[in-house]
Design a protein around this motif. Structure first.
Motif, PDB file in Angstrom:
ATOM      1  N   ALA A 126      -5.081  52.274   6.368  1.00 30.50           N
ATOM      2  CA  ALA A 126      -4.705  50.883   6.640  1.00 30.50           C
ATOM      3  C   ALA A 126      -3.308  50.768   7.237  1.00 30.50           C
ATOM      4  O   ALA A 126      -3.012  49.811   7.945  1.00 30.50           O
ATOM      5  N   ALA A 127      -2.455  51.750   6.943  1.00 27.44           N
ATOM      6  CA  ALA A 127      -1.068  51.649   7.405  1.00 27.44           C
ATOM      7  C   ALA A 127      -0.843  52.341   8.744  1.00 27.44           C
ATOM      8  O   ALA A 127       0.277  52.345   9.254  1.00 27.44           O
ATOM      9  N   THR A 128      -1.882  52.955   9.297  1.00 25.23           N
ATOM     10  CA  THR A 128      -1.689  53.708  10.549  1.00 25.23           C
ATOM     11  C   THR A 128      -2.787  53.364  11.560  1.00 25.23           C
ATOM     12  O   THR A 128      -3.779  52.740  11.206  1.00 25.23           O
ATOM     13  N   ASP A 129      -2.582  53.815  12.800  1.00 26.41           N
ATOM     14  CA  ASP A 129      -3.622  53.615  13.827  1.00 26.41           C
ATOM     15  C   ASP A 129      -4.806  54.509  13.523  1.00 26.41           C
ATOM     16  O   ASP A 129      -5.952  54.089  13.556  1.00 26.41           O
ATOM     17  N   ALA A 130      -4.500  55.779  13.284  1.00 24.13           N
ATOM     18  CA  ALA A 130      -5.547  56.771  13.017  1.00 24.13           C
ATOM     19  C   ALA A 130      -4.904  57.954  12.315  1.00 24.13           C
ATOM     20  O   ALA A 130      -3.712  58.192  12.460  1.00 24.13           O
ATOM     21  N   LEU A 131      -5.702  58.686  11.549  1.00 27.13           N
ATOM     22  CA  LEU A 131      -5.194  59.893  10.898  1.00 27.13           C
ATOM     23  C   LEU A 131      -6.199  61.020  11.119  1.00 27.13           C
ATOM     24  O   LEU A 131      -7.410  60.775  11.164  1.00 27.13           O
ATOM     25  N   PRO A 184     -11.427  72.046  17.055  1.00 29.11           N
ATOM     26  CA  PRO A 184     -12.073  70.771  16.706  1.00 29.11           C
ATOM     27  C   PRO A 184     -11.151  69.924  15.832  1.00 29.11           C
ATOM     28  O   PRO A 184     -10.446  70.452  14.968  1.00 29.11           O
ATOM     29  N   GLN A 185     -11.118  68.656  16.118  1.00 25.21           N
ATOM     30  CA  GLN A 185     -10.271  67.762  15.323  1.00 25.21           C
ATOM     31  C   GLN A 185     -11.050  66.487  14.969  1.00 25.21           C
ATOM     32  O   GLN A 185     -11.686  65.895  15.839  1.00 25.21           O
ATOM     33  N   THR A 186     -10.999  66.130  13.697  1.00 30.09           N
ATOM     34  CA  THR A 186     -11.658  64.906  13.247  1.00 30.09           C
ATOM     35  C   THR A 186     -10.595  63.855  13.004  1.00 30.09           C
ATOM     36  O   THR A 186      -9.623  64.108  12.300  1.00 30.09           O
ATOM     37  N   ARG A 187     -10.776  62.702  13.626  1.00 33.54           N
ATOM     38  CA  ARG A 187      -9.820  61.608  13.438  1.00 33.54           C
ATOM     39  C   ARG A 187     -10.568  60.408  12.879  1.00 33.54           C
ATOM     40  O   ARG A 187     -11.679  60.104  13.301  1.00 33.54           O
ATOM     41  N   ALA A 188      -9.932  59.751  11.939  1.00 37.45           N
ATOM     42  CA  ALA A 188     -10.567  58.580  11.337  1.00 37.45           C
ATOM     43  C   ALA A 188      -9.695  57.359  11.538  1.00 37.45           C
ATOM     44  O   ALA A 188      -8.464  57.447  11.486  1.00 37.45           O
ATOM     45  N   THR A 189     -10.340  56.234  11.779  1.00 37.18           N
ATOM     46  CA  THR A 189      -9.614  54.958  11.864  1.00 37.18           C
ATOM     47  C   THR A 189     -10.309  53.957  10.948  1.00 37.18           C
ATOM     48  O   THR A 189     -11.511  54.065  10.713  1.00 37.18           O
ATOM     49  N   LEU A 190      -9.547  53.007  10.487  1.00 34.09           N
ATOM     50  CA  LEU A 190     -10.119  51.956   9.642  1.00 34.09           C
ATOM     51  C   LEU A 190     -10.716  50.891  10.568  1.00 34.09           C
ATOM     52  O   LEU A 190     -10.033  50.414  11.472  1.00 34.09           O
ATOM     53  N   SER A 191     -11.981  50.563  10.359  1.00 36.98           N
ATOM     54  CA  SER A 191     -12.618  49.561  11.227  1.00 36.98           C
ATOM     55  C   SER A 191     -12.170  48.163  10.803  1.00 36.98           C
ATOM     56  O   SER A 191     -11.563  47.989   9.745  1.00 36.98           O
ATOM     57  N   ARG A 192     -12.527  47.198  11.611  1.00 37.23           N
ATOM     58  CA  ARG A 192     -12.194  45.808  11.282  1.00 37.23           C
ATOM     59  C   ARG A 192     -12.853  45.411   9.955  1.00 37.23           C
ATOM     60  O   ARG A 192     -12.238  44.760   9.110  1.00 37.23           O
ATOM     61  N   SER A 246     -14.787  65.048   2.967  1.00 38.40           N
ATOM     62  CA  SER A 246     -15.934  64.882   3.874  1.00 38.40           C
ATOM     63  C   SER A 246     -16.957  63.932   3.273  1.00 38.40           C
ATOM     64  O   SER A 246     -17.465  63.035   3.959  1.00 38.40           O
ATOM     65  N   VAL A 247     -17.259  64.129   1.988  1.00 36.05           N
ATOM     66  CA  VAL A 247     -18.266  63.294   1.325  1.00 36.05           C
ATOM     67  C   VAL A 247     -17.832  61.824   1.345  1.00 36.05           C
ATOM     68  O   VAL A 247     -18.597  60.939   1.734  1.00 36.05           O
ATOM     69  N   HIS A 248     -16.575  61.584   0.961  1.00 35.38           N
ATOM     70  CA  HIS A 248     -16.107  60.196   0.891  1.00 35.38           C
ATOM     71  C   HIS A 248     -16.013  59.562   2.275  1.00 35.38           C
ATOM     72  O   HIS A 248     -16.303  58.373   2.444  1.00 35.38           O
ATOM     73  N   LEU A 249     -15.613  60.362   3.266  1.00 36.43           N
ATOM     74  CA  LEU A 249     -15.551  59.815   4.627  1.00 36.43           C
ATOM     75  C   LEU A 249     -16.941  59.402   5.114  1.00 36.43           C
ATOM     76  O   LEU A 249     -17.100  58.377   5.779  1.00 36.43           O
ATOM     77  N   ARG A 250     -17.936  60.210   4.738  1.00 36.84           N
ATOM     78  CA  ARG A 250     -19.313  59.877   5.150  1.00 36.84           C
ATOM     79  C   ARG A 250     -19.758  58.552   4.526  1.00 36.84           C
ATOM     80  O   ARG A 250     -20.380  57.725   5.183  1.00 36.84           O
ATOM     81  N   GLU A 284     -14.243  54.530  11.089  1.00 30.95           N
ATOM     82  CA  GLU A 284     -14.858  55.121  12.285  1.00 30.95           C
ATOM     83  C   GLU A 284     -14.319  56.534  12.433  1.00 30.95           C
ATOM     84  O   GLU A 284     -13.105  56.743  12.380  1.00 30.95           O
ATOM     85  N   VAL A 285     -15.235  57.478  12.554  1.00 28.46           N
ATOM     86  CA  VAL A 285     -14.824  58.887  12.645  1.00 28.46           C
ATOM     87  C   VAL A 285     -15.112  59.396  14.045  1.00 28.46           C
ATOM     88  O   VAL A 285     -16.198  59.176  14.583  1.00 28.46           O
ATOM     89  N   GLU A 286     -14.099  60.058  14.606  1.00 30.93           N
ATOM     90  CA  GLU A 286     -14.252  60.580  15.969  1.00 30.93           C
ATOM     91  C   GLU A 286     -13.963  62.076  15.946  1.00 30.93           C
ATOM     92  O   GLU A 286     -12.950  62.511  15.370  1.00 30.93           O
ATOM     93  N   LYS A 287     -14.852  62.847  16.544  1.00 31.86           N
ATOM     94  CA  LYS A 287     -14.636  64.310  16.576  1.00 31.86           C
ATOM     95  C   LYS A 287     -14.313  64.731  17.992  1.00 31.86           C
ATOM     96  O   LYS A 287     -15.074  64.461  18.913  1.00 31.86           O
ATOM     97  N   THR A 288     -13.132  65.352  18.152  1.00 38.65           N
ATOM     98  CA  THR A 288     -12.708  65.783  19.492  1.00 38.65           C
ATOM     99  C   THR A 288     -12.206  67.221  19.432  1.00 38.65           C
ATOM    100  O   THR A 288     -12.184  67.836  18.353  1.00 38.65           O
TER     101      THR A 288
END
Lengths: 219, 103
Positions: free
Chosen positions: B27-32, B72-80, B49-53, B62-66
């Motif tokens: 909530a305090a950042t753009d993405a982690l 490989p890097q997984t980044r998560a952002t808090l959706s609206r 991993s379980v909790h993110l799912r 929202e989880v993005e894998k790049t």
């Protein structure tokens, strides 16, 4: 068993309310802690601290042969020290975040740079003023004060050690101004050089140490 | 005996401390990145991993894998939705505290 727990509905309900309140307060505390923690910039480079400290000491030592009273020499040396330090810092920060596998230009990183801008701008303006009025030997104290203010301004996002360094720089700046021009270059070496060497050594000693665990039972 | 009305209203997905911690950190950042969340929250890779799912399935995260530097890097952002849910959850917690203190 249930009847034993139910001396009166009022007492049980008030105990339950107290448990709910406790849990609610714990969760609010957890939210606050995690929000603060995730905005902290945790990737300060120890190598940058040590190198910047070394550069500042070298700058101060150069006045063993150069005349600090000459505004051109004084300005040229510290201008070079500043930009060399910025270059080293940027290079080492990039290396640090790459090693950690995290992006460089994160929100905390942006906020730290933004927090530094007013103090750095003020420092540049005061430098111009001092050089144009032949008072350049008063600048070391002013630079320390501005640097200290800048470090304190980043304290929301930077590790606690940076705020402590800010306070130390402000005190040193005041002392340097009191000591007068004769101590200008010596204090630059001691404060900027020694301060960054200490910061680098401190970061080296604490690096990769896991974050302080959350209060027991928090997660 | 009925629990306090506000306790019943609490979001069951967020009313789990690990998930609450993840959402609060986001909530305090753009993405982690996965690693940043793990280090901030102090969970194991598996638990995270379980909790993110769960949070992703609820539409909170929202989880993005790049790939970054071929890793490989997984980044998560808090959706609206996640941000609104957290705000609602905080309101409920504050209401509980106020209600009990007011007794």
């Amino acid at each position: 068993m249930l009847t034993a727990l139910r001396p009166s509905d009022g007492t049980a309900r008030s105990e339950m309310a107290s448990v709910d309140q406790q849990r609610a307060e714990q969760n609010l505390e957890l939210i606050r802690t995690l929000m603060e923690r995730s905005t902290r910039y945790e990737y300060l480079s120890a190598r940058a601290g040590l190198q910047v400290g070394g550069i500042a000491v070298a700058g101060a030592v150069s006045f063993h042969w150069l005349s600090a009273a000459d505004p051109f020499l004084f300005g040229a040396v510290w201008f070079a020290v500043f930009w060399l330090s910025v270059g080293v810092m940027v290079r080492e920060q990039v290396r640090e975040v790459r090693d950690a596998g995290v992006p460089l230009w994160t929100r905390p990183a942006r906020e730290i740079v933004r927090a530094l801008v007013p103090a750095m701008t003020l420092s540049a303006l005061l430098s111009l003023h001092a050089f144009s009025h032949g008072r350049h030997l008063e600048l070391p104290g002013v630079w320390m004060l501005c640097y200290g203010v800048g470090a304190l301004a980043t304290s929301t996002y930077a590790p606690a050690v940076v705020a402590q360094m800010g306070v130390a720089f402000m005190i040193s700046g005041a002392v340097t101004l009191c000591l007068g021009p004769a101590w200008a270059t010596t204090m630059m070496g001691v404060v900027f050089g020694g301060g960054h060497l200490l910061l680098g050594a401190g970061l080296l000693a604490t690096r990769r140490r896991p974050l302080r665990p959350l209060k027991q039972g928090a997660i | 005996m009925q629990p306090l009305p506000h306790v019943q209203e609490l979001d069951s997905i967020l009313h789990e401390k690990s998930r609450l911690a993840i959402v609060s950190a986001l909530a305090a950042t753009d993405a982690l990145t996965f690693r940043e969340i793990r280090d901030t929250v102090g969970l194991t890779d598996g638990n995270l991993s379980v909790h993110l799912r769960v949070l992703e399935a609820a539409g909170y995260v929202e989880v993005e894998k790049t790939f970054v530097n071929r890793k490989p890097q997984t980044r998560a952002t808090l959706s609206r939705t996640g941000r609104k849910a957290l705000a609602r959850y905080v309101d409920h917690l504050e209401a509980i505290v106020k209600e009990v203190r007011g007794r």
